[in-house]
Design a protein around this motif. Structure first.
Motif, PDB file in Angstrom:
ATOM      1  N   ASN A  70      -7.590  45.138  21.866  1.00 28.87           N
ATOM      2  CA  ASN A  70      -6.733  44.933  22.763  1.00 28.87           C
ATOM      3  C   ASN A  70      -7.443  46.092  24.029  1.00 28.87           C
ATOM      4  O   ASN A  70      -7.562  45.266  25.997  1.00 28.87           O
ATOM      5  CB  ASN A  70      -5.065  45.104  22.294  1.00 28.87           C
ATOM      6  CG  ASN A  70      -4.685  45.088  23.685  1.00 28.87           C
ATOM      7  OD1 ASN A  70      -4.721  43.157  23.985  1.00 28.87           O
ATOM      8  ND2 ASN A  70      -4.072  46.015  24.890  1.00 28.87           N
ATOM      9  N   SER A  97     -13.857  35.346  27.155  1.00 26.99           N
ATOM     10  CA  SER A  97     -12.830  35.830  27.830  1.00 26.99           C
ATOM     11  C   SER A  97     -12.195  37.406  27.503  1.00 26.99           C
ATOM     12  O   SER A  97     -12.265  38.039  26.567  1.00 26.99           O
ATOM     13  CB  SER A  97     -11.765  35.557  26.212  1.00 26.99           C
ATOM     14  OG  SER A  97     -11.857  33.893  26.910  1.00 26.99           O
ATOM     15  N   LYS A 118     -11.705  41.171  28.097  1.00 25.75           N
ATOM     16  CA  LYS A 118     -10.309  41.939  28.410  1.00 25.75           C
ATOM     17  C   LYS A 118     -10.489  43.500  28.759  1.00 25.75           C
ATOM     18  O   LYS A 118      -9.561  43.511  29.504  1.00 25.75           O
ATOM     19  CB  LYS A 118      -9.872  42.107  26.665  1.00 25.75           C
ATOM     20  CG  LYS A 118     -10.008  40.476  25.904  1.00 25.75           C
ATOM     21  CD  LYS A 118      -9.198  40.828  24.646  1.00 25.75           C
ATOM     22  CE  LYS A 118      -8.138  41.310  24.359  1.00 25.75           C
ATOM     23  NZ  LYS A 118      -7.233  41.342  23.404  1.00 25.75           N
ATOM     24  N   ASP A 138     -12.631  39.246  23.809  1.00 28.83           N
ATOM     25  CA  ASP A 138     -11.666  38.782  22.754  1.00 28.83           C
ATOM     26  C   ASP A 138     -12.241  37.534  22.361  1.00 28.83           C
ATOM     27  O   ASP A 138     -12.436  36.116  22.016  1.00 28.83           O
ATOM     28  CB  ASP A 138     -10.822  37.695  23.898  1.00 28.83           C
ATOM     29  CG  ASP A 138      -9.510  37.586  22.313  1.00 28.83           C
ATOM     30  OD1 ASP A 138     -10.016  37.542  21.271  1.00 28.83           O
ATOM     31  OD2 ASP A 138      -8.796  36.263  22.667  1.00 28.83           O
ATOM     32  N   PRO A 187     -17.371  41.798  20.309  1.00 30.96           N
ATOM     33  CA  PRO A 187     -15.736  41.825  20.671  1.00 30.96           C
ATOM     34  C   PRO A 187     -16.542  43.002  21.459  1.00 30.96           C
ATOM     35  O   PRO A 187     -15.711  43.001  23.071  1.00 30.96           O
ATOM     36  CB  PRO A 187     -15.247  43.001  19.433  1.00 30.96           C
ATOM     37  CG  PRO A 187     -15.978  43.840  19.013  1.00 30.96           C
ATOM     38  CD  PRO A 187     -17.391  41.861  18.533  1.00 30.96           C
ATOM     39  N   GLU A 223     -10.827  35.417  33.344  1.00 34.80           N
ATOM     40  CA  GLU A 223     -10.495  35.834  31.653  1.00 34.80           C
ATOM     41  C   GLU A 223     -11.992  34.078  31.355  1.00 34.80           C
ATOM     42  O   GLU A 223     -12.189  33.774  30.180  1.00 34.80           O
ATOM     43  CB  GLU A 223      -9.737  35.745  31.737  1.00 34.80           C
ATOM     44  CG  GLU A 223     -10.188  35.565  29.947  1.00 34.80           C
ATOM     45  CD  GLU A 223      -7.624  36.231  29.487  1.00 34.80           C
ATOM     46  OE1 GLU A 223      -8.094  36.316  28.567  1.00 34.80           O
ATOM     47  OE2 GLU A 223      -7.306  35.920  30.102  1.00 34.80           O
TER      48      GLU A 223
END
Length: 382
Positions: A213, A161, A163, A178, A183, A129
């Protein structure tokens, strides 16, 4: 009239409950993995002994979970590694000697690796990450682990980052980041050198979606995202099949009014969604009436509770199959122009036909030239 409405709702609920999802699930929680089995076939895991301890005495920091034919893999922390869990004695759990092994140790991870996916060649993928590096993990010498030299290698960088990671049926990757601005990214190894460092191999896939998420792929051109704080599921559809979701109406609301949806998994019947709420619920989300969303009555049902702090969900590999789509001759999860050549090859006898539900488009129990008009019509309307 009221009685008819009630009966209709009841029928819809029963259909959803009976065919909601997988019969078996695995769930990772701090220090343990639970196995969920629908023993009585009622479409949920709410009955006695349907949730059992599959593996325990694991690290408290667990992450993404993945089931393959070889093992159940889980991300673990302190130090960062991937565990391979196998029920060697076929007693329904992995609580016995040597049933939990370290499959790979991950380099320089200061936090828990994010995402876990499997490539068509069997390699696993996870991401670091803090610097956005994607790693390929593969047992090159077939000794049962990836602990040897060069069996964990960096194959992409520059992610923001990361996810979650998902592999499309055609082997192309979607990465959830993130980042509200970008996204999702799409990674395509265009030159076949085993990495994504080259020109146009790492590109934006969707933009301006905040609060995502987790990610799950249903077909080459369809993916689903959870939005925890908004209580939503999003459906991402690449209508134009240009390998992005940047065009009109390619990001859609699929389900809403969910309580803190976090993780998502998919089988051929439904989306399985974990909640971060204190009750620890699992939801089955399914488009019963075929209108393209799960916003209607009984399309979201609770199938398990008490599963707090879920860190990963896995559906057994043998249980999930790509939904059968008539005309999808190459079995990539969608009907496109890529199916024309395999369709013609079957018709002229060069290849054997796929399973009957894909091949017999006019439903006359034969696979022949009479299927051509139905194939063309399905292709034009896909």
């Amino acid at each position: 009239m009221k009685r008819a409405i009630i009966l209709t709702h009841l029928v819809l609920f029963c259909v959803q409950a009976a065919a909601h999802s997988a019969e078996t699930l695995f769930v990772a929680r701090p220090g343990r993995i639970d196995r969920l089995v629908d023993l009585n076939g009622d479409g949920d895991f709410l009955d006695f002994a349907e949730i059992t301890n599959y593996a325990d005495s694991l690290p408290q920091s667990l992450g993404a979970l993945l089931h393959t034919d070889e093992a159940l893999y889980v991300i673990a922390g302190q130090p960062a590694r991937i565990l391979a869990i196998k029920d060697l004695n076929a007693d329904g759990d992995a609580l016995d000697f040597a049933e939990v092994q370290t499959f790979a140790v991950l380099p320089d991870f200061s936090s828990l690796p994010r995402g876990l996916a499997r490539m068509p060649d069997g390699a696993l993928l996870t991401a670091r990450e803090f610097d956005g590096t994607l790693f390929r993990i593969h047992d090159d010498n077939a000794d049962g682990d990836a602990l040897d030299l060069n069996e964990v290698t960096a194959v992409a960088s520059g992610l923001t980052s990361p996810k979650a990671i998902a592999v499309r049926p055609d082997g192309i990757l979607l990465i959830l980041q993130d980042s509200a601005a970008t996204p999702m990214r799409i990674l395509h190894d265009r030159n076949g050198d085993g990495d994504y460092f080259d020109f146009a191999e790492n590109l934006p896939y969707a933009e301006n979606i905040a609060g995502c998420n987790d990610l799950s792929i249903a077909a080459v051109d369809v993916a689903f995202l959870t939005r925890t704080t908004q209580g939503e599921l999003l459906k991402i559809i690449d209508h134009t099949r240009d390998d992005d979701a940047l065009d009109f109406n390619e990001v859609q609301l699929y389900a809403t009014a969910l309580t803190s949806p976090t993780l998502i998994a998919i089988d051929d019947q439904a989306l399985i969604v974990a909640s971060a709420a204190p009750a620890g619920t699992l939801l089955a989300v399914r488009d019963i009436n075929g209108d393209g969303d799960a916003l209607d009555y009984a399309e979201v049902i609770e199938i398990a509770n008490g599963l707090t702090a879920v860190a990963g969900i896995a559906i057994p590999a043998t249980q999930y199959t790509t939904p059968c789509i008539p005309g999808d001759y190459n079995n990539d999860g969608s009907l496109t122009t890529d199916d024309i050549v395999p369709f013609v090859r079957v018709l002229i006898g060069l290849d054997a036909p796929p399973e009957h539900c894909r091949a017999d488009l006019n439903d006359d129990s034969r696979i022949d030239a009479r299927d051509i008009p139905a194939f063309v019509n399905a292709l034009l309307n896909s």
